[in-house]
Design a protein around this motif. Sequence first.
Motif, PDB file in Angstrom:
ATOM      1  N   UNK A 669       0.822  -1.209   0.000  1.00 58.89           N
ATOM      2  CA  UNK A 669       0.000   0.000   0.000  1.00 58.89           C
ATOM      3  C   UNK A 669       0.860   1.265   0.000  1.00 58.89           C
ATOM      4  N   UNK A 670       1.908   1.280   0.813  1.00 58.91           N
ATOM      5  CA  UNK A 670       2.768   2.478   0.895  1.00 58.91           C
ATOM      6  C   UNK A 670       3.487   2.748  -0.418  1.00 58.91           C
ATOM      7  N   UNK A 671       3.898   1.707  -1.114  1.00 59.96           N
ATOM      8  CA  UNK A 671       4.704   1.890  -2.325  1.00 59.96           C
ATOM      9  C   UNK A 671       3.863   2.150  -3.568  1.00 59.96           C
ATOM     10  N   UNK A 672       2.551   2.329  -3.423  1.00 60.42           N
ATOM     11  CA  UNK A 672       1.746   2.794  -4.569  1.00 60.42           C
ATOM     12  C   UNK A 672       1.924   4.294  -4.761  1.00 60.42           C
ATOM     13  N   UNK A 673       2.505   4.985  -3.774  1.00 65.86           N
ATOM     14  CA  UNK A 673       2.649   6.443  -3.815  1.00 65.86           C
ATOM     15  C   UNK A 673       3.876   6.846  -4.616  1.00 65.86           C
ATOM     16  N   UNK A 674       3.701   7.847  -5.448  1.00 62.39           N
ATOM     17  CA  UNK A 674       4.828   8.386  -6.205  1.00 62.39           C
ATOM     18  C   UNK A 674       5.518   9.522  -5.449  1.00 62.39           C
ATOM     19  N   UNK A 675       4.769  10.536  -5.053  1.00 61.65           N
ATOM     20  CA  UNK A 675       5.364  11.744  -4.475  1.00 61.65           C
ATOM     21  C   UNK A 675       4.996  11.985  -3.012  1.00 61.65           C
ATOM     22  N   UNK A 676       3.746  11.668  -2.640  1.00 59.32           N
ATOM     23  CA  UNK A 676       3.271  11.997  -1.292  1.00 59.32           C
ATOM     24  C   UNK A 676       2.718  10.744  -0.625  1.00 59.32           C
TER      25      UNK A 676
END
Length: 701
Positions: A669-676
């Motif tokens: 879940x955390x690593x779906x984020x690109x920038x924020x």
Amino acid sequence: MIFCIADTFPKALAKLPAQEQKAVKTTVFDLQMDPAHPSLQFHRIENSKDEHFWSVRVSRDIRLIVHKTEDSFLICYVDHHDPAYAWAERRRIEIHPRTGAAQIVEVRERVQEILVHQPVEVPATPAPIVLPPLFARYTDDELLVYGVPPDWLSDVRAATEDTIFDLAVHLPAEAAEALLDLAVGEKPELPTIVSPEVVNPFEHPDAQRRFRVMEDIEELKLALDFPWDQWAVFLHPSQRQIVAQKFSGPARVSGSAGTGKTVVAIHRAANILKNDPQALLLLTTFSLPLANALEGKLRLLAGVEKGVVPRVTVLPFKGVASELFTLAFGHYPRAATEEHVRAALKSAAVELAVTTFTPRFLASEWLNVVDAWQVADASAYQEVPRLGRKNRLGVKQRETLWPIFERARAMLSAQGLLTWPMIFGEVTRHFAARLEKPFTHTVVDEAQDLGVPELRMLAAITPPGSDTLFFAGDLGQRIFQEPFSWRVLGVDIRGRSKTLKVNYRTSHQIRQAADRLLPKVVQDVDGVEQDRRGTVSVFNGPDPEIKTFPNADAEVQGIAQWIKDLVGQGVAPAEIGLFVRSNAELGRARSAVKAAGHTQLELSERLEDPRGRIAIGTMHLAKGLEYKAIAVMACDDNVLPLQERVETVADASELDEVYETERHLFYVACTRARDYLLVSGVDPASEFFSDLTDRSRLPTR
């Protein structure tokens, strides 16, 4: 003359409105057909240090930037007049003196940013901390070998921990990646050095990550119609090498989240279909939404008009089993639910008057041993491996247990029901006995979530041999299956496993924090290692936020304000995702979106238009997705790890497995984020929060 596009062009094109994009595409098509056509208006960019940069008029204010020589014609950039000219004035195209690769190099004296911050003495304040330069000990020759442009050598040598990312964005990708490796103590792989006399500089392996030679109008149309899908046109050298490599048997590409494993899988599938007119290929993964996404990308890459896609089947694992079962036996299988199985086990135990084992243990033993390995009889149950399970079972205990499992299976059969492992098993037995297989090649994405029955089936429906079975997956993202030996099942990838190290999707700060959730080195049951150390992200970003709130209402308001702030900064609602552990917490995500004044898109297997809506869903649905900003919320102490899973554990090893897969799920879940990235929960929050900030868990050399 070769005709190329640079990766800077489709990125710039995607920022223009649709009507302007259409006009640009028409101009580019005209240029490919006849660059010397009199209707095309070329103007030399006088202030550029590169005399080969020209602008081409697209409309009253849109200008296309091209680089043309006697041997090459390169489409570089597009924008409104002034910013387009400014882009060209700050750059030049050159052949690197050591590697031989064509590079887009920023002109050092025209870069406005101050890259190396010199400490300035301020009276009556403490002296600033002066960080040591990272690359001072490297000679010019050593840095040139890594692709650093000569103009930038002095800046590289002066770079510190504080300035390395500011510097990296101005350098060619191969140089930036090598320097980031050196900065964390890794030894970078040396770029390929090819003499310009041997290979065209635009076809150099490192140049192909930023330049693509367009062979025909169809290939150009692909690149222009889908400018957001950069992966379809430009590949990193490490990806390209795995895509083209010949393997003598089953092979696997691994790597942490965002390193492009799926990109490699899709390109490899497309290459097989293009190079083998007789190929019948299966592209498969664990869920229907991911299979739909894979199919769309493969159609984009391979092209329907070339007759490629009709020879490929794209389905999730269960979809493959269902279709092949129907093909083999003439009817659809009826799949038993978890409730069906538990009821059958309970009834069988009562009928046989066995009270020694709890329903929880019976369900666990059935799921992880008997059904998973498709144990056929009592003698096979005595021999089946119980990998990692700490409750040892003696001969007598297994003799007592087997009649329960045999009777439960008979009860399910009497209802016309098959468990999914049984369905996989029937398909496996049917096709394992036949020389002719339904597919010539199989490419598997998210392979870490393959179970024993699924892997057996894939091996049975694909012929043995070179390049027929290819897997892409990350052991750190395993959230469904207990580990087991692939080699025992006849799928031996030892010596044919490759790891990708460059992260394109996730900022350095988010990747660094997420990597603390997992071990530095992950090893499968067969001893094949995936080393997470040395992975680098190619861009910088803000630090992840970790927040705890006194109650759920306060968290909802906090997430709502976070959404408002992002939208105020220009982040589109469709670029924001909220993920929770289970359906029970979805209400908090809905409330946060509503409090922010927006509409949610609840992720599911349905295909819906995401525009203007904020995505919400469970962590399991996050797999394969990407958003500019992610909030992983409602991570309370009793939610992550999920208390319901902890309470159903029947074996000590299962408890370890629950904690491990819950940690993997959080990582996904955390690593779906690109920038924020924002992670939040109600105090006391998840025990995993402390790992995100524990610097001792950071992968190092």
